[in-house]
Design an enzyme around this catalytic site. Structure first.
Site, mmCIF file in Angstrom:
data_model
loop_
_atom_site.group_PDB
_atom_site.id
_atom_site.type_symbol
_atom_site.label_atom_id
_atom_site.label_comp_id
_atom_site.label_asym_id
_atom_site.label_seq_id
_atom_site.Cartn_x
_atom_site.Cartn_y
_atom_site.Cartn_z
ATOM 1 N N ASN A 38 -36.460 21.475 76.389
ATOM 2 C CA ASN A 38 -36.222 22.858 76.801
ATOM 3 C C ASN A 38 -36.414 23.728 75.558
ATOM 4 O O ASN A 38 -35.532 23.815 74.716
ATOM 5 C CB ASN A 38 -34.796 23.002 77.355
ATOM 6 C CG ASN A 38 -34.473 24.446 77.697
ATOM 7 O OD1 ASN A 38 -35.360 25.300 77.754
ATOM 8 N ND2 ASN A 38 -33.194 24.733 77.922
ATOM 9 N N TRP A 39 -37.576 24.341 75.491
ATOM 10 C CA TRP A 39 -37.903 25.126 74.287
ATOM 11 C C TRP A 39 -37.271 26.513 74.279
ATOM 12 O O TRP A 39 -37.366 27.233 73.290
ATOM 13 C CB TRP A 39 -39.433 25.253 74.146
ATOM 14 C CG TRP A 39 -40.077 23.999 73.636
ATOM 15 C CD1 TRP A 39 -39.443 22.878 73.183
ATOM 16 C CD2 TRP A 39 -41.481 23.750 73.499
ATOM 17 N NE1 TRP A 39 -40.365 21.935 72.784
ATOM 18 C CE2 TRP A 39 -41.619 22.451 72.970
ATOM 19 C CE3 TRP A 39 -42.621 24.486 73.781
ATOM 20 C CZ2 TRP A 39 -42.867 21.886 72.705
ATOM 21 C CZ3 TRP A 39 -43.866 23.920 73.528
ATOM 22 C CH2 TRP A 39 -43.989 22.639 72.995
ATOM 23 N N LYS A 40 -36.710 26.907 75.403
ATOM 24 C CA LYS A 40 -36.095 28.241 75.508
ATOM 25 C C LYS A 40 -37.116 29.302 75.074
ATOM 26 O O LYS A 40 -38.291 29.178 75.425
ATOM 27 C CB LYS A 40 -34.800 28.288 74.693
ATOM 28 C CG LYS A 40 -33.903 27.086 75.015
ATOM 29 C CD LYS A 40 -32.531 27.145 74.449
ATOM 30 C CE LYS A 40 -31.775 25.894 74.854
ATOM 31 N NZ LYS A 40 -30.383 25.895 74.459
ATOM 32 N N HIS A 122 -29.514 26.952 84.178
ATOM 33 C CA HIS A 122 -29.095 26.676 82.794
ATOM 34 C C HIS A 122 -27.947 27.631 82.440
ATOM 35 O O HIS A 122 -27.949 28.790 82.875
ATOM 36 C CB HIS A 122 -30.283 26.872 81.842
ATOM 37 C CG HIS A 122 -29.987 26.406 80.460
ATOM 38 N ND1 HIS A 122 -29.235 27.143 79.580
ATOM 39 C CD2 HIS A 122 -30.310 25.251 79.816
ATOM 40 C CE1 HIS A 122 -29.119 26.463 78.436
ATOM 41 N NE2 HIS A 122 -29.755 25.306 78.559
ATOM 42 N N GLU A 124 -27.293 29.305 79.937
ATOM 43 C CA GLU A 124 -27.693 30.581 79.323
ATOM 44 C C GLU A 124 -28.091 31.583 80.402
ATOM 45 O O GLU A 124 -27.778 32.769 80.312
ATOM 46 C CB GLU A 124 -28.832 30.335 78.313
ATOM 47 C CG GLU A 124 -28.302 29.682 77.042
ATOM 48 C CD GLU A 124 -29.320 28.856 76.273
ATOM 49 O OE1 GLU A 124 -30.525 28.989 76.526
ATOM 50 O OE2 GLU A 124 -28.882 28.057 75.425
ATOM 51 N N GLU A 191 -24.575 19.585 81.207
ATOM 52 C CA GLU A 191 -24.666 20.249 79.907
ATOM 53 C C GLU A 191 -23.384 21.024 79.635
ATOM 54 O O GLU A 191 -23.274 22.200 80.044
ATOM 55 C CB GLU A 191 -25.854 21.217 79.890
ATOM 56 C CG GLU A 191 -27.197 20.547 80.054
ATOM 57 C CD GLU A 191 -28.292 21.319 79.329
ATOM 58 O OE1 GLU A 191 -28.990 20.723 78.523
ATOM 59 O OE2 GLU A 191 -28.421 22.532 79.570
ATOM 60 N N GLY A 197 -26.339 23.811 71.580
ATOM 61 C CA GLY A 197 -26.726 24.530 70.368
ATOM 62 C C GLY A 197 -25.655 24.590 69.296
ATOM 63 O O GLY A 197 -25.778 25.340 68.329
ATOM 64 N N SER A 236 -26.757 19.345 72.244
ATOM 65 C CA SER A 236 -26.817 18.821 70.872
ATOM 66 C C SER A 236 -27.245 17.357 70.796
ATOM 67 O O SER A 236 -26.761 16.596 69.957
ATOM 68 C CB SER A 236 -25.474 19.034 70.162
ATOM 69 O OG SER A 236 -25.211 20.413 70.011
ATOM 70 N N GLY A 257 -32.658 20.656 73.597
ATOM 71 C CA GLY A 257 -33.040 21.995 73.148
ATOM 72 C C GLY A 257 -33.567 21.928 71.724
ATOM 73 O O GLY A 257 -34.729 21.605 71.467
ATOM 74 N N GLY A 258 -32.694 22.204 70.772
ATOM 75 C CA GLY A 258 -33.075 22.304 69.356
ATOM 76 C C GLY A 258 -33.924 21.141 68.851
ATOM 77 O O GLY A 258 -34.962 21.356 68.202
HETATM 78 P P1 PGA Z 1 -29.420 21.897 72.504
HETATM 79 O O1 PGA Z 1 -29.755 22.637 73.893
HETATM 80 O O2 PGA Z 1 -30.038 20.534 72.561
HETATM 81 O O3 PGA Z 1 -30.037 22.774 71.438
HETATM 82 O O4 PGA Z 1 -27.926 21.826 72.392
HETATM 83 C C1 PGA Z 1 -29.763 21.924 75.102
HETATM 84 C C2 PGA Z 1 -30.059 22.851 76.245
HETATM 85 O O5 PGA Z 1 -29.659 24.018 76.208
HETATM 86 O O6 PGA Z 1 -30.707 22.448 77.235
#
Ligand code: PGA
Length: 277
Positions: A38-40, A122, A124, A191, A197, A236, A257-258
């Site tokens: 997930n590159w956001k 998600h 966010e 999640e 994050g 994470s 994500g990251g």
């Molecule tokens: P993260 O994000 O791996 O940076 O914690 C995961 C996500 O939001 O899907």
């Protein structure tokens, strides 16, 4: 809390504990194992092409890359041109077929340009775009109607966790998201919001316990299909902790994500899950 919901959750927790001792699983489950990026709102076109050029196939693991919307089509063309077994997924879609929804993307268009999956709900988006469980449900339905596999995100906030609300929050999110949907057609991603994050992931044992709970909820809805649903962990995940998650019976992959932004770390996470696939 409503007494009947309390009793329901208590029962599900008991079942989850009975069904899954939380020990690492050694037998293959038969469920699809996913590693999803997930590159956001990150990466340029050139950065994406460099990444995809280096990225190797999953070796039995379903690899899905979810770039920002304008990069979906070039991403698809690129992997297709390279003949790489890598799936392209969207980070969101709209619940309506089409119409006056400035800035939104229709599921039918995502399908047309070659997307196979779509992240839905998600945390966010639940936060910034005020998506609630009813919207998540409509989006998932629309995605399915147009042939996309919804990856439905659920998870509790830190405050909800501290108030021992995790099971209640997850149950509400799941029942809301699945209204009128056959659960075997979706993928779930657990999640926890506090782990996204932050560099502070859930422990693998903690995640396993919650995943077993999620599966118990699914079993209540449809006993036969519950065992077929892939439940991913996200929050994470990195190349150092992926192995612990991969070893757990009810963790069928990860949403990253990251650590998905660097091809080396993402590839290492894929390799971890490929070993068990
Ligand atoms: P993260 O994000 O791996 O940076 O914690 C995961 C996500 O939001 O899907």
């Amino acid at each position: 809390m409503d007494q009947s919901i309390k009793a329901y959750i208590k029962l599900l927790v008991q079942e989850a504990v009975q069904q899954s001792p939380g020990l690492p699983g050694s037998l293959p489950t038969g469920r699809t194992q996913y590693v999803i990026a997930n590159w956001k709102m990150n990466k340029t076109l050139q950065e994406m092409l460099d990444f995809l050029q280096q990225l190797k196939e999953g070796n039995g693991v379903e690899v899905v890359v979810c770039p920002p919307a304008p990069l979906l089509y070039p991403a698809k063309l690129y992997v297709q041109g390279q003949n790489k077994d890598i799936h392209i997924g969207a980070q969101n879609t709209h619940q309506e077929e089409n119409g006056a929804y400035t800035g939104e993307t229709a599921a039918s268009l995502l399908k047309e340009i070659g997307c196979s999956h779509c992240i839905i709900g998600h945390s966010e988006r639940r936060q910034y775009a005020q998506e609630d469980d009813a919207t998540v449900n409509l989006k998932a339905k629309q995605a399915l109607k147009r042939g996309l596999t919804p990856i439905i995100c659920i998870g509790e906030t830190l405050q909800q966790k501290q108030q021992n609300q995790t099971e209640k929050v997850l149950t509400t999110q799941m029942l809301g998201a699945l209204e009128g949907i056959d659960a075997s057609e979706v993928v779930f991603a657990y999640e926890p919001v506090w782990a996204i994050g932050t560099g502070e992931s859930a422990t693998a044992e903690e995640a396993q316990r919650i995943h077993a709970y999620i599966r118990a909820v699914l079993a209540h809805l449809d006993k036969e299909n519950a065992e077929k649903v892939s439940i991913l962990y996200g929050g994470s995940v990195n190349e150092n902790n992926a192995q612990e998650f991969a070893a757990m019976t009810d963790i069928d992959g990860v949403l990253v994500g990251g650590a998905s932004l660097k091809v080396d770390s993402f590839q290492k996470i894929i390799a971890v899950f490929a070993k068990g696939a």
